[in-house]
Structure formats: C-alpha cells, structure tokens
Design an enzyme around this catalytic site. Structure first.
Site, mmCIF file in Angstrom:
data_model
loop_
_atom_site.group_PDB
_atom_site.id
_atom_site.type_symbol
_atom_site.label_atom_id
_atom_site.label_comp_id
_atom_site.label_asym_id
_atom_site.label_seq_id
_atom_site.Cartn_x
_atom_site.Cartn_y
_atom_site.Cartn_z
ATOM 1 N N ASP A 16 -19.894 -3.287 -8.003
ATOM 2 C CA ASP A 16 -20.942 -2.644 -8.790
ATOM 3 C C ASP A 16 -21.748 -3.710 -9.532
ATOM 4 O OD1 ASP A 16 -22.394 -0.591 -10.281
ATOM 5 O OD2 ASP A 16 -20.710 0.707 -9.768
ATOM 6 N N LYS A 23 -0.025 -8.043 -3.316
ATOM 7 C CA LYS A 23 -1.366 -7.440 -3.319
ATOM 8 C C LYS A 23 -1.235 -5.929 -3.493
ATOM 9 C CE LYS A 23 -4.177 -6.792 0.386
ATOM 10 N NZ LYS A 23 -4.752 -5.459 0.168
ATOM 11 N N LYS A 36 -11.678 -4.845 -4.921
ATOM 12 C CA LYS A 36 -12.987 -4.977 -4.262
ATOM 13 C C LYS A 36 -14.102 -4.443 -5.158
ATOM 14 C CE LYS A 36 -11.377 -5.079 0.555
ATOM 15 N NZ LYS A 36 -9.919 -5.016 0.357
ATOM 16 N N PHE A 37 -14.205 -5.019 -6.351
ATOM 17 C CA PHE A 37 -15.306 -4.635 -7.246
ATOM 18 C C PHE A 37 -16.612 -4.804 -6.496
ATOM 19 C CE2 PHE A 37 -11.981 -5.681 -10.359
ATOM 20 C CZ PHE A 37 -12.028 -4.523 -11.123
ATOM 21 N N GLY A 79 -22.949 -5.928 -12.793
ATOM 22 C CA GLY A 79 -22.076 -6.689 -13.678
ATOM 23 C C GLY A 79 -21.470 -5.900 -14.814
ATOM 24 N N ASP A 103 0.825 -1.209 0.000
ATOM 25 C CA ASP A 103 0.000 0.000 0.000
ATOM 26 C C ASP A 103 0.857 1.255 0.000
ATOM 27 O OD1 ASP A 103 -2.164 -1.649 -0.020
ATOM 28 O OD2 ASP A 103 -2.543 -1.491 2.133
#
Lengths: 268, 268
Positions: free
Chosen positions: B104, B68, B101-102, B106, B46
């Site tokens: 929404d 990540k 972290k989608f 599709g 991060d």
C-alpha cells in the site's frame, strides 16, 4: 497512453445504463446503488479503533456508496465489528470494500481472504488485488468469493509517487480483468482504461478538494479532475474523516463527485 | 537478463565474510545465525491455528534460520501467540519473517505494520514489501521498523506463473534496495540480482525436492537449482510441514540447502 486511448474524457453512459449491461453481480448492484442513492463517494475509513470505525460508518453511511476499510489497522477488531459493519451497510445502503491489496500467490491469497482472524470474504462485498503475482491470484480469490457474489477490483494504477503500475503493468491488469469478468468488476486506477467496455467500474483514491501530496508519497487530485479522467467513484480519506465537520465535508465531496458525474455523462 | 548480468552462478563469498561487510543490523545478524547454526532453510509455516503454528515452530525450530509466517491465515491469533513465537525464536535461535507482502502507500503500510491486531513490527524480525507503490512504502515501513532493528526484504521476483515482477520492475526493486540499505537487507527473488554487492540476502520461495507446480500457479525448483541461481535461503512450505515425517523432511532440506551453499561458495 492507455488512458488516452480509452478516451477517458469522452461522454460516459449513465450508471443506470451501465448496470443493465453489467455481467457481474457485485458491479451491477453497485451501479444500481449509486443511481438510487445519488452518490459516487467512497470514504476511506482509516481509523484505528472499533468504536471510531462504527461511529464513522454510522455517521457518514447516508452519503456514501462504498465504505472502504483497512481492517488490519483496527487494534481491537473482533467478529462483532464485522457484524456491526454488515448491519450498518444494510441500514444506510452502502457496500463494504476491504482495501486489502492482496498480493500473494493464489493459494495464500485465498486463505488470507477467507480464513484467519478477519474472514474478509464473509463481510466485505468488495476487495482488491495487485496483479504482480500473475493471474493465479484472481483464480485463488475467486474460489472463495464468487459463490458469495463478492466482487474484485484490480489495482491497475496507484496514486502514490513513483508507482510502477504503469504501461505494460497496467495493460496486464486490463487483460486479466477482461478474462475474469465473472469476478473482476473494476479497477483501482487514476483513469478510465478500456474504451469499448462500459461495464467496469473505476475507483480512484488520492482525492481531495485541494490538490497536493503528503510526506509519504501520496498525491491528491480534485473530484472534478478524477471524474474528468474517466473514474466513477472518488475515494476520500483524511479530507473527510479528519475534517472539523465530517458530515459537511462528506456532503461537499458527495456533491462535487455527483455533479462531476452528471457533467461528464452529459446530464448537466 | 538481470540475473545473468549479476553473475548468479559465479563463486559466492561465505556467509561469515558477508556478515562482516553487511551494513544492515538485521542482515548482519542473519548471516551470523546461518553460519553459527549451519542452515539456510526457512520454513513457510502456512498453518491455520495457533496450536499448529506453535507446535511447528517448536518442532522444526532447531533446523531453520528463518520461520516464515502468514499470521493472517491463523484463525485464533492472539497476543500470546506472538509472545510464544518470540520465545521460540530465542529458544531455537531462528528469526521470524512475517511474509505480509505490504503493498500500500507509505502511510497505510506503516499503520498495517505497527498497529492493528497483529502489531507485526513488535514480533517479526523481518517483513517484506512489494515495490509497485513506489519508494514511499519503504519510507513508511522504515519509520516504524528501523528503530527496532527490523529488516525489510523487497519482492523483486515471484515464483508464481505469469508474475509481472520481471525486467524493469525487478530493476526498480534493485534500485530502491540500494537507496535504502539501512533498512532493506535483501530480496525475495528467484536469482541473485546484483553482481557487485554481497551484502544483500536473497530468499527464494517455491522450493521442493521435486520440481513441479500446483493448480493455482505456484512453480517449484529444487534446493540445488535455487542456490545455483544465486539465492541464499531456501523457503520450503508444504514439502516439509505436510510431510509424513516433518523432522526428517526438514533435515533433508536443510542438508540439501547447506550442501548447495558449500558447493557454490567453493567450500566443497
């Protein structure tokens, strides 16, 4: 259901009256903007290039209260796009809502909101967040946004098939909003959710003049159905920007949304 | 609880054995990578600049199975950063996991995954999604990812205080994963969640050699606690990259994670 308990179909106060009782700077300004401009239409500008997004904002800006963006589908985003969107929001008197659906822990969400390529907090008046991470996400976003008079919407319900934002999940979103009224001024929802509080603004996606669904689970309701359910702002995407005549479509949705507002607030 | 029913503390199969029964290309490759490299450590990188991210990936690449990223907090992202990360993943034999972290519907998630500035699907072997929008989000992401042998993790539990990803929400994530095993190969969770299926990989954030929490709701567990709960991959952030000696810290976490794996798979 929560929506039924909130009395979503009962007569609503006017936007003017609600602006006067609103405690949130962003929400208050949005109520005033809607009344001044006589529109509760938001356009979901889901286009993939800078030139298309600017053209759409300039073309449809006169008819909308909120331009809803997905800035992360624009292939050639740059700082100048953000600057031009800000200028257009002033020229046409609309707010910018980056539909980012923040959904991480507080520290990460704060960095995603204020840093990176997009620096969303610098140009979007409004953004939104999922509540699944717990209240830390609101605290994180608030650290970056409140000093700039930004406002946050919580995703309390979704328009997609099989959404898990129901029942106790929706209730948790309501509770978090009530506890953070300095920064949270409303909801993404399909219904009015709180009976005894007229300060929250409800914005609903999945609006089309024709009911139906797409092949990836999105479900559509008409503007009258959405406002009848207690929502304040209708969000229309493909129904306008993919129309043969986007201005005519924007006017048709604006009129349908505004007439529904007048009807359900007892002004018609 | 779901985790207790899954028998998280019972003896696990080895990564080698699980790679042989895995039906998912990405998951199979990750099991093989962990066994080959003898590490189940993922670094949450991060950092906010391109140079820091590249330096971190090159410095710690030898000790990790997964890097990540939060690509949207990097202020000077460009296509060259993605290319350099891909090259480093080959040089040091790790996978890249964009922790987007989608969340929404599709169609939008598919566009966010494959288009925009980041084109995540082109360089991230792994990404993840919340299940709150319903199963359409998996269908949308799969359209873009499966043809490139990408893999998806579902967020079934979160490490932040007050997370709503519990109970029936977690169960819904489990059901969606089982129905999409061609693309979904595991979970972000705090525990092993399915007793009778050893093919899913569980990755857990919120890991630190010292238990505790930050001031925005993040809660920490030790590597042994995490693997004891049935998780496979420990995700460590500030505990490594903010350490005075990041290589020494990475080695310490790698050894702690690997020894916990050997212990709970009956090899120690």
């Amino acid at each position: 259901s929560i929506a039924e308990k909130a009395g979503s179909t009962s007569k609503r106060l006017t936007y003017s009256a609600r602006s006067q009782i609103s405690v949130n700077a962003c929400g208050k300004a949005l109520f005033e903007l809607m009344e001044r401009k006589k529109t509760n239409l938001s356009i979901a500008a889901d286009v993939s290039t800078k030139s298309e997004l600017i053209a759409l904002a300039d073309l449809l800006g006169p008819y909308i209260c909120v331009l809803k963006t997905h800035i992360d589908i624009v292939v050639d985003f740059d700082d100048d796009l953000a600057a031009q969107l800000k200028a257009l929001s002033e020229k046409h008197d609309f707010m910018i809502f980056e539909d980012r659906k923040f959904a991480d822990i507080g520290n990460t969400s704060m960095l995603q909101y204020s840093q990176g390529v997009y620096k969303i907090v610098d140009w979007a008046h409004i953004t939104n967040a999922h509540v699944v991470p717990g209240p830390g996400i609101i605290k994180g976003l608030k650290e970056a946004g409140i000093k700039k008079d930004r406002g946050l919407l919580l995703l309390a319900e979704m328009s997609s098939a099989g959404s898990l934002a129901t029942g106790s999940y929706t209730q948790a979103a309501i509770n978090m909003a009530k506890e953070n009224k300095d920064f949270v001024f409303g909801f993404i929802s399909q219904n009015k959710l709180i009976a005894d509080d007229e300060t929250f603004i409800y914005m609903s996606p999945g609006v089309n003049l024709t009911e139906g669904k797409d092949n990836l689970g999105q479900q559509y309701r008409t503007p009258d159905m959405v406002v009848a359910a207690g929502s304040d702002i209708i969000i229309v995407g493909r129904g306008v920007y993919k129309a043969a005549d986007p201005i005519a479509a924007a006017k048709a949705y604006r009129d349908a949304g505004w007439n529904a507002y007048l009807k359900y607030s007892g002004q018609l």
